[in-house]
Design an enzyme around this catalytic site. Structure first.
Site, short mmCIF file in Angstrom:
data_model
loop_
_atom_site.label_atom_id
_atom_site.label_comp_id
_atom_site.label_asym_id
_atom_site.label_seq_id
_atom_site.Cartn_x
_atom_site.Cartn_y
_atom_site.Cartn_z
N HIS A 154 53.89 -46.96 -32.31
CA HIS A 154 54.47 -46.69 -30.99
C HIS A 154 55.07 -45.27 -30.93
CE1 HIS A 154 54.26 -51.01 -29.87
NE2 HIS A 154 54.52 -51.19 -31.15
N LYS A 176 53.12 -17.53 -29.89
CA LYS A 176 52.77 -18.94 -29.74
C LYS A 176 51.34 -19.16 -30.21
CE LYS A 176 53.39 -22.67 -26.38
NZ LYS A 176 52.09 -23.35 -26.44
N GLU A 235 42.32 -29.64 -29.35
CA GLU A 235 42.28 -29.72 -27.88
C GLU A 235 40.84 -29.70 -27.38
OE1 GLU A 235 46.57 -27.56 -26.89
OE2 GLU A 235 44.71 -26.43 -26.67
#
Length: 462
Positions: free
Chosen positions: A184, A320, A327
């Site tokens: 979870h 970044k 992805e």
């Protein structure tokens, strides 16, 4: 190709203009004019399959005495050039065309006839010679099966095996490292990298097994059924001769389908294969998302691993770096799942003796095979092989994981364990420290019972 000047071609409907440099004829041109829809032409794998169909048909017809040897040889030579990609620009018809794919079959017939006529020095007819013993209604289903079978066996299965092997190599490097398991998305009992990544490898290998289970049905062909499945206008032995020639050419074991009516009227095997591809896409999405979560951070996320830095991640935030390969893999998985929905709907369009959504099935099926194969190799080579494990971060999380108290349940009971876990979590303290205060267990017993490495092996700690 010169599209400024034209020549006049004709078919049974009359005359029309065709670009001077085009190898196709009137029927292809009508389809080009009729379907200016998406700009998507049928993929390379399908054009290759059409070339193989025409090569095998010419071989079978020659062997059966139906086609003169020099004509058959000219057709085979031209078909090989089509199959190897020399004339892909001469297959311009949109995917969203007539549902039988007749336009694409005639495109192949016309291009091959044009090339064969030039080499032979006399006319080779697209229908009478190149299409001898065939109908679009058996050629296109056959080409779907051929292109898919070759794509699966030559590209996708090897790519998945490469991915599974890449995971195994990474396990050999970092498999013994212990980390916090999660259910979870919440902290759970510890596991090793070998256990977590071994699950990925098992998913991938199960995908290979699923593909292999479908191949025997994929290599059963419609060729020989002609217009409606009765084999009208084809030699009775044509289907067998065709399959034998194709098998020798491709080194796959193709056979005629035992029931041509199934092959023409349904695309159940394509639907089955698409379902297997969807399952592989789901596995790919799971692996990609695990990598993204494990890589998240580097400060405010899990930061369990650092994926290879491949490109700047932001046009505005300097420094970044994003998980671009996972992805990309997730988007591929989404595309394959969408393709499966289209193929499922298209598979229902077998009206009486013919499915009439064949081109879109071909397009989506081949695309799914190709992009899954490419993605499997990228995941292996540009994500999994190069990630680094942040062992300090993993150890900190293990030390503070209150769920480790689960191992004490057989000794102190669930209720006492729950109270201990809540206190440890509320105070941000290691579970071992809190358990020492709340139980009668010694430091030595707690060290043994709460050893994360031992807990990855399961069972009651003794």
């Amino acid at each position: 190709m010169n599209d400024k000047t034209y020549r006049i071609e004709h078919d049974s409907m009359g005359e029309l203009r065709v670009p001077e440099g085009a190898l196709w004829g009137a029927q292809t041109q009508r389809a080009v004019d009729n379907f200016p829809i998406s700009g998507l032409s049928l993929p390379r794998g399908f054009i290759r399959a059409l070339g193989l169909v025409k090569w095998s048909a010419a071989r079978a017809n020659e062997d059966l005495g139906m086609l003169e040897s020099d004509v058959a040889q000219a057709i085979r030579d031209a078909s090989e050039q089509v199959a190897d990609g020399s004339y892909d620009e001469h297959f311009p018809i949109d995917v969203f065309q007539t549902g039988s794919g007749t336009s694409s079959n005639m495109n192949a017939n016309e291009v091959i006839a044009h090339l064969a006529s030039e080499s032979l020095g006399r006319e080779v007819h697209p229908n009478d010679h190149v299409n001898m013993g065939q109908s679009s209604n058996d050629v296109i289903p056959t080409a779907i099966h051929i292109s898919a079978a070759l794509g699966v066996s030559e590209a996708l299965i090897p790519a998945l095996e490469h991915l599974a092997a890449g995971i195994d190599i990474k396990i050999s490097e970092c498999g013994e490292i212990v980390k916090t398991g999660r259910t979870h998305l919440m902290d759970a009992m510890p596991i090793t990298f070998a256990q977590e990544m071994g699950g990925w490898a098992a998913q991938v290998r199960s995908g290979v097994e699923r593909l292999q289970s479908t191949l025997p049905r994929l290599t059963k062909l419609a060729q020989g059924g002609t217009a409606v499945g009765t084999g009208i206008n084809a030699h009775p032995e044509f289907g067998f001769g065709f399959a034998e020639a194709l098998s020798g050419k491709t080194h796959l074991d193709f056979t005629p389908n035992g029931d041509y009516f199934e092959s023409l009227s349904s695309q159940d095997t394509a639907v089955e294969l698409s379902g297997q591809l969807k399952t592989i896409a789901v596995s790919t999405m799971k692996i990609a998302n695990d990598l993204r979560w494990m890589n998240s951070g580097p400060l405010a996320g899990l930061a369990e691993i650092a994926l290879p830095a491949l490109q700047p991640g932001s046009s505005i935030m300097p420094g970044k770096v994003n998980p671009v390969i996972p992805e990309s893999a997730a988007m591929v998985a989404a595309q394959v799942i969408g393709n499966d929905a289209t193929i499922t709907i298209a598979g229902q369009s077998g009206n009486f003796q013919l499915n009439v959504m064949l081109p879109v099935i071909a397009h989506n099926l081949i695309q799914s095979i190709e992009i899954l194969a490419a993605t499997a190799r990228l995941l292996a080579d540009k994500a999994i092989s190069g990630f680094e494990v942040n062992e300090d971060r993993l150890q900190q999380a293990l030390d503070r994981n209150p769920i480790l108290v689960t191992a004490l349940n057989p000794v102190i009971g669930y209720e006492k364990g729950a109270a201990t876990a809540k206190k440890a979590y509320a105070e941000g303290r290691p579970i071992r420290e809190v358990a020492k205060e709340m139980t009668d267990l010694s430091e030595e017993e707690l060290v043994r019972l709460l050893d994360p490495v031992a807990l990855t092996r399961g069972g009651i700690q003794k």
